[in-house]
Design a protein around this motif. Structure first.
Motif, PDB file in Angstrom:
ATOM      1  N   VAL A  61       2.946   6.673 -12.459  1.00  0.00           N
ATOM      2  CA  VAL A  61       2.451   7.416 -11.291  1.00  0.00           C
ATOM      3  C   VAL A  61       3.258   7.054 -10.056  1.00  0.00           C
ATOM      4  CG1 VAL A  61       0.466   7.871  -9.805  1.00  0.00           C
ATOM      5  CG2 VAL A  61       0.130   7.494 -12.260  1.00  0.00           C
ATOM      6  N   ALA A  62       3.755   8.071  -9.371  1.00  0.00           N
ATOM      7  CA  ALA A  62       4.429   7.880  -8.088  1.00  0.00           C
ATOM      8  C   ALA A  62       3.450   8.224  -6.971  1.00  0.00           C
ATOM      9  CB  ALA A  62       5.661   8.769  -7.983  1.00  0.00           C
ATOM     10  N   VAL A  63       3.327   7.346  -6.010  1.00  0.00           N
ATOM     11  CA  VAL A  63       2.520   7.603  -4.817  1.00  0.00           C
ATOM     12  C   VAL A  63       3.470   7.696  -3.634  1.00  0.00           C
ATOM     13  CG1 VAL A  63       0.750   6.711  -3.249  1.00  0.00           C
ATOM     14  CG2 VAL A  63       0.503   6.425  -5.732  1.00  0.00           C
ATOM     15  N   ILE A  64       3.487   8.841  -2.979  1.00  0.00           N
ATOM     16  CA  ILE A  64       4.344   9.044  -1.812  1.00  0.00           C
ATOM     17  C   ILE A  64       3.490   8.899  -0.562  1.00  0.00           C
ATOM     18  CG2 ILE A  64       5.903  10.625  -0.631  1.00  0.00           C
ATOM     19  CD1 ILE A  64       6.475  11.974  -3.291  1.00  0.00           C
ATOM     20  N   GLY A  65       3.766   7.868   0.208  1.00  0.00           N
ATOM     21  CA  GLY A  65       2.994   7.620   1.422  1.00  0.00           C
ATOM     22  C   GLY A  65       2.193   6.337   1.321  1.00  0.00           C
ATOM     23  N   ASN A  66       1.954   5.722   2.470  1.00  0.00           N
ATOM     24  CA  ASN A  66       1.213   4.459   2.489  1.00  0.00           C
ATOM     25  C   ASN A  66       0.269   4.394   3.689  1.00  0.00           C
ATOM     26  OD1 ASN A  66       3.475   4.308   4.239  1.00  0.00           O
ATOM     27  ND2 ASN A  66       3.401   2.075   4.245  1.00  0.00           N
ATOM     28  N   GLY A  67      -0.376   5.520   3.982  1.00  0.00           N
ATOM     29  CA  GLY A  67      -1.322   5.579   5.084  1.00  0.00           C
ATOM     30  C   GLY A  67      -2.716   5.145   4.680  1.00  0.00           C
ATOM     31  N   ALA A  68      -3.705   5.613   5.446  1.00  0.00           N
ATOM     32  CA  ALA A  68      -5.079   5.151   5.268  1.00  0.00           C
ATOM     33  C   ALA A  68      -5.631   5.489   3.887  1.00  0.00           C
ATOM     34  CB  ALA A  68      -5.968   5.757   6.356  1.00  0.00           C
ATOM     35  N   SER A  69      -5.414   6.701   3.406  1.00  0.00           N
ATOM     36  CA  SER A  69      -5.957   7.093   2.100  1.00  0.00           C
ATOM     37  C   SER A  69      -5.306   6.302   0.976  1.00  0.00           C
ATOM     38  CB  SER A  69      -5.766   8.600   1.873  1.00  0.00           C
ATOM     39  OG  SER A  69      -6.466   9.356   2.837  1.00  0.00           O
ATOM     40  N   ALA A  70      -3.982   6.190   1.025  1.00  0.00           N
ATOM     41  CA  ALA A  70      -3.270   5.451  -0.021  1.00  0.00           C
ATOM     42  C   ALA A  70      -3.709   3.993  -0.065  1.00  0.00           C
ATOM     43  CB  ALA A  70      -1.763   5.549   0.194  1.00  0.00           C
ATOM     44  N   THR A  71      -3.996   3.430   1.095  1.00  0.00           N
ATOM     45  CA  THR A  71      -4.456   2.044   1.144  1.00  0.00           C
ATOM     46  C   THR A  71      -5.768   1.862   0.389  1.00  0.00           C
ATOM     47  OG1 THR A  71      -3.358   1.724   3.274  1.00  0.00           O
ATOM     48  CG2 THR A  71      -5.119   0.170   2.715  1.00  0.00           C
ATOM     49  N   GLN A  72      -6.550   2.933   0.288  1.00  0.00           N
ATOM     50  CA  GLN A  72      -7.816   2.853  -0.429  1.00  0.00           C
ATOM     51  C   GLN A  72      -7.677   3.185  -1.914  1.00  0.00           C
ATOM     52  OE1 GLN A  72     -10.573   5.370   1.744  1.00  0.00           O
ATOM     53  NE2 GLN A  72     -10.909   3.831   3.322  1.00  0.00           N
ATOM     54  N   PHE A  73      -6.884   4.212  -2.253  1.00  0.00           N
ATOM     55  CA  PHE A  73      -6.865   4.599  -3.665  1.00  0.00           C
ATOM     56  C   PHE A  73      -5.849   3.839  -4.505  1.00  0.00           C
ATOM     57  CE2 PHE A  73      -3.874   8.030  -2.164  1.00  0.00           C
ATOM     58  CZ  PHE A  73      -2.823   7.815  -3.046  1.00  0.00           C
ATOM     59  N   VAL A  74      -4.798   3.297  -3.900  1.00  0.00           N
ATOM     60  CA  VAL A  74      -3.807   2.548  -4.678  1.00  0.00           C
ATOM     61  C   VAL A  74      -4.418   1.319  -5.347  1.00  0.00           C
ATOM     62  CG1 VAL A  74      -1.745   1.101  -4.473  1.00  0.00           C
ATOM     63  CG2 VAL A  74      -1.739   3.413  -3.537  1.00  0.00           C
ATOM     64  N   ASN A 122       2.705  -0.726   7.753  1.00  0.00           N
ATOM     65  CA  ASN A 122       1.498  -0.648   8.566  1.00  0.00           C
ATOM     66  C   ASN A 122       0.940  -2.038   8.841  1.00  0.00           C
ATOM     67  OD1 ASN A 122       0.981   2.352   8.626  1.00  0.00           O
ATOM     68  ND2 ASN A 122       0.934   2.043   6.415  1.00  0.00           N
ATOM     69  N   TRP A 123       0.139  -2.127   9.904  1.00  0.00           N
ATOM     70  CA  TRP A 123      -0.633  -3.342  10.161  1.00  0.00           C
ATOM     71  C   TRP A 123      -1.948  -3.254   9.414  1.00  0.00           C
ATOM     72  CZ3 TRP A 123       1.898  -7.226  12.117  1.00  0.00           C
ATOM     73  CH2 TRP A 123       2.922  -7.034  13.039  1.00  0.00           C
ATOM     74  N   TYR A 124      -2.328  -4.339   8.733  1.00  0.00           N
ATOM     75  CA  TYR A 124      -3.559  -4.368   7.941  1.00  0.00           C
ATOM     76  C   TYR A 124      -4.498  -5.450   8.477  1.00  0.00           C
ATOM     77  CZ  TYR A 124      -1.099  -1.472   4.559  1.00  0.00           C
ATOM     78  OH  TYR A 124      -0.411  -0.460   3.960  1.00  0.00           O
ATOM     79  N   THR A 183       0.373  11.918   2.298  1.00  0.00           N
ATOM     80  CA  THR A 183       1.311  12.133   3.408  1.00  0.00           C
ATOM     81  C   THR A 183       0.665  12.756   4.633  1.00  0.00           C
ATOM     82  OG1 THR A 183       1.973  14.118   2.171  1.00  0.00           O
ATOM     83  CG2 THR A 183       3.410  12.208   2.031  1.00  0.00           C
ATOM     84  N   GLY A 184      -0.630  12.556   4.789  1.00  0.00           N
ATOM     85  CA  GLY A 184      -1.270  12.954   6.036  1.00  0.00           C
ATOM     86  C   GLY A 184      -1.671  14.413   6.104  1.00  0.00           C
TER      87      GLY A 184
END
Length: 523
Positions: A170-183, A202-204, A333-334
């Motif tokens: 699985v490729a995940v493109i993006g590392n924003g708020a949603s990706a931080t939860q589902f990854v 990002n800052w966590y 990707t927002g």
């Protein structure tokens, strides 16, 4: 009264109009719930504490976690709709095609489309309220060859629940708020191999998801006052975070050091040269660590910072020329945030989007009214996102209260229409843009800014209390009024004594609250 309403943040409207009868809520989807209906990805949750991310009139003592998950929040919204008997006013599977102001009749002519049948119908309304939300339309990445990919590909906001990711690449493109939860959630699946393509770090912040203890629920079930005290403490905490992150550069440096130390302590050392942002804390959306940092240690998850050059039928090609095959691609990707998606036309014939274009980007008075658009109001309009406080709180206490005051004279037949003046709108935006030009938001590329690098069109430049103060009551002199009765004109005249009394009352109340709750909050 007719309304066009596509609920992204539904609960505020569900309560605000429960006492009215002649209104209609148009929902293009098949059910209510907005973002909590659409986002069903694994791990989807609120990043605001649930005792604050709920209606002040309908506090719920039985939340299972400090920060609620999607199924529980969606159930709460549906309970509200049933409680206030609003389902009979909601027309689902119905898209608003356009709303055009007719100055002679002082009405909007609204064209709607029944999506299953494809039939259109024209209705009229005195008032139109836009509640389409801030993050509603998924934004897909513009990568050469992305349409060639033969495997499943979907946006996180349109999660494909029929796809079994176990044993898949699985490729995940993006590392924003949603990706931080589902990854973290999908990287635990048996046999899966996740490669996450990250463009900007990002800052966590440390995790905040904690189970609500049985004794706390027991207290809240028996004492609404205790629950409101706790809610107020949560409010104070969010306003303090504004001071730490957004309001003071010196304090922000201390907060940045603390967050950096947290990330360095939990993240694998092999990523230390890539995961720390170069932009200041608060410039982009600050994310909570929902298990993301520990997940980086899993052999099933790998971060890739090389950049994507193109995509072919079965693989992603990086900027370095490496070809990485995948079975599924998930984009996080927002959203499209600077385009108004519905054709609303005011008295000059301009649409909302055309007005935005002429103003150099999304622009509104108090994020609510637009010159040339009588009796048209927006929930979560331009420059209403705070970045630190509950958006639901902003909508319920400030925005909904303000709009109700605006539409009440129209419903009572005292006024035909209100239209904000161009001068009032321009003066307000000059004031907030002057503040924003000196803010932390201008130091990086983000969706807060027009086109990523332009002026800040999403964020409000201050704490929630300031927004409440500005929207506590309308300044009628900032509006052009049509059809006003003499009685209403007399009632609307400013009363200096009442204004001063309100100011002193607010100061006294805040002083009392700080004295009463300060020690409890700080303990």
């Amino acid at each position: 009264m007719g309304h066009r309403y596509t609920p992204h943040n539904a609960p505020t409207f569900l309560h605000a109009f429960s006492g009215l009868f002649n209104f209609t809520i148009y929902e293009k989807a098949g059910d209510i719930g907005g973002t909590w209906r659409d986002n069903v990805y694994p791990g989807c949750s609120s990043d605001v504490a649930m005792y604050f991310y709920s209606l002040s009139t309908d506090l719920k003592p039985q939340w299972s976690s400090s920060f609620g998950y999607q199924p529980e929040i969606l159930a709460y919204l549906k309970e509200l709709a049933d409680k206030y008997s609003l389902t009979s006013h909601i027309v689902v599977n119905c898209r608003v095609v356009s709303a055009v102001w007719d100055h002679s009749s002082q009405l909007y002519r609204i064209t709607t489309e029944d999506l299953p049948l494809g039939k259109r119908r024209v209705r009229t309304a005195q008032i139109v309220v836009s509640a389409i939300g801030v993050l509603e339309i998924p934004k897909l990445p513009d990568i050469p060859g992305i349409t060639k990919f033969q495997g499943p590909i979907f946006h996180s906001a349109r999660w494909n629940t029929s796809i079994d990711l176990r044993g898949k690449r699985v490729a995940v493109i993006g590392n924003g708020a949603s990706a931080t939860q589902f990854v973290p959630a999908i990287s635990e699946l048996p046999g899966i191999k996740v490669t996450q393509f990250c463009r900007t770090p990002n800052w966590y912040l440390p995790p905040v998801h904690l189970p609500i203890s049985s004794w706390m629920r027991w207290i809240f079930e028996r004492s609404a006052f205790a629950m409101r005290v706790y809610r107020f403490c949560l409010y104070l905490r969010t306003e303090m975070s504004y001071i730490l992150v957004f309001g003071n550069e010196v304090l922000r440096q201390f907060a940045t050091k603390w967050v950096r130390n947290y990330m360095a302590r939990l993240a694998p050392k092999r990523y230390h040269d890539r995961i720390f942002p170069t932009y200041p804390l608060g410039c982009k959306r600050v994310l909570f660590d929902t298990g993301y940092m520990p997940a980086l240690h899993r052999p099933s998850l790998e971060l890739n910072f090389d950049g994507i050059s193109s995509i072919d039928e079965s693989a992603i090609i990086t900027v370095k020329g490496e070809r990485l095959p995948f079975d599924t691609i998930i984009t996080g990707t927002g959203f499209v945030v600077h385009k108004y998606p519905i054709e609303i036309r005011g008295k000059t014939g301009l649409s909302v989007q055309e007005y935005y274009d002429s103003a150099g980007g999304p622009t509104a008075y108090l994020g609510t009214s637009i010159p040339g658009f009588p009796n048209f109001y927006m929930i979560s309009g331009p420059n209403t996102v705070t970045g630190h406080i509950s958006l639901l709180f902003i909508e319920e206490i400030q925005k909904i209260n303000y709009i109700i005051q605006m539409i009440k004279p129209v419903l009572e037949g005292k006024v035909s229409s209100f239209e904000v003046t161009t001068h009032a709108c321009e003066s307000y935006n000059e004031k907030i843009q002057a503040k924003l030009s000196r803010s932390v938001f201008i130091h990086c590329v983000s969706w807060y800014r027009l086109g990523g690098t332009g002026r800040v069109t999403s964020m409000f430049p201050g704490p929630g209390m300031l927004f409440w103060w500005w929207l506590r009551r309308p300044r009628w002199e900032h509006y052009t009024t049509i059809g006003a009765t003499k009685k209403w004109i007399k009632e609307s005249r400013p009363r200096t004594f009442e204004w001063l009394a309100s100011a002193f009352a607010v100061i006294a109340f805040l002083t009392w609250c700080l004295q009463l709750f300060g020690p409890f909050y700080m303990s």
